[in-house]
Scaffold this motif. Structure first.
Motif, PDB file in Angstrom:
ATOM      1  N   PHE A  85      -7.538  11.049  -9.670  1.00 40.96           N
ATOM      2  CA  PHE A  85      -7.301  10.504  -8.477  1.00 40.96           C
ATOM      3  C   PHE A  85      -7.132   9.741  -8.353  1.00 40.96           C
ATOM      4  N   SER A  86      -6.290   8.604  -6.915  1.00 42.25           N
ATOM      5  CA  SER A  86      -6.465   7.193  -6.974  1.00 42.25           C
ATOM      6  C   SER A  86      -6.589   6.734  -5.505  1.00 42.25           C
ATOM      7  N   ARG A  87      -6.961   5.825  -5.535  1.00 38.82           N
ATOM      8  CA  ARG A  87      -7.201   4.712  -4.036  1.00 38.82           C
ATOM      9  C   ARG A  87      -6.430   4.210  -3.459  1.00 38.82           C
ATOM     10  N   LYS A  88      -6.530   3.324  -2.194  1.00 39.36           N
ATOM     11  CA  LYS A  88      -5.220   2.340  -2.484  1.00 39.36           C
ATOM     12  C   LYS A  88      -6.304   0.708  -2.277  1.00 39.36           C
ATOM     13  N   GLU A  89      -5.998  -0.095  -2.580  1.00 40.31           N
ATOM     14  CA  GLU A  89      -6.186  -1.320  -3.185  1.00 40.31           C
ATOM     15  C   GLU A  89      -5.318  -2.555  -2.892  1.00 40.31           C
ATOM     16  N   GLY A  90      -5.475  -2.918  -0.887  1.00 38.52           N
ATOM     17  CA  GLY A  90      -3.758  -3.459  -0.890  1.00 38.52           C
ATOM     18  C   GLY A  90      -2.145  -3.102  -1.454  1.00 38.52           C
ATOM     19  N   GLN A  91      -1.943  -3.671  -1.671  1.00 43.47           N
ATOM     20  CA  GLN A  91      -0.342  -3.262  -1.901  1.00 43.47           C
ATOM     21  C   GLN A  91      -0.669  -2.026  -3.364  1.00 43.47           C
ATOM     22  N   ASN A  92      -1.145  -2.374  -4.443  1.00 41.31           N
ATOM     23  CA  ASN A  92      -1.414  -1.215  -5.050  1.00 41.31           C
ATOM     24  C   ASN A  92      -2.097   0.437  -5.192  1.00 41.31           C
TER      25      ASN A  92
END
Length: 103
Positions: free
Chosen positions: A70-77
């Motif tokens: 899975f992924s999550r957004k952190e700022g630009q990344n």
């Protein structure tokens, strides 16, 4: 085989086969091993593995499609991590099996 095995539907077996197909690549396993130890961005993965950013992104796309990552957004990344404890246990069992077969 136990009774629980008989409760598995054909669709579940096909989904398991698809999951194992997603794992049947050494580069995807390397990425998953990194994610087993910590959550990482694509850049962090490319710093640790000799792969291009595009290559890592393609591997992660396949792993995400298979619900292994899975992924999550952190700022630009975008930060990637293993989807759940079952994936972590699967990785641990696979590594343990390999190590025990070497002895």
């Amino acid at each position: 085989m136990g009774e629980g095995f008989l409760d598995i539907h054909v669709e579940d077996i096909e989904a398991a086969a698809d999951m194992f197909k997603a794992l049947a690549d050494s580069n995807r396993l390397k990425v998953m091993y990194l994610l087993f130890n910590r959550h990482c961005s694509v850049n962090q993965i490319t710093e640790r593995l000799p792969m291009s950013q595009q290559g890592v992104s393609a591997l992660l796309r396949k792993l995400r499609y298979s619900n292994l990552v899975f992924s999550r957004k952190e700022g630009q990344n975008r930060i990637y991590y293993l989807s759940n404890e079952h994936v972590m246990r699967l990785m641990q069992e696979a590594i343990s099996m390999i190590k025990s077969n070497k002895t």
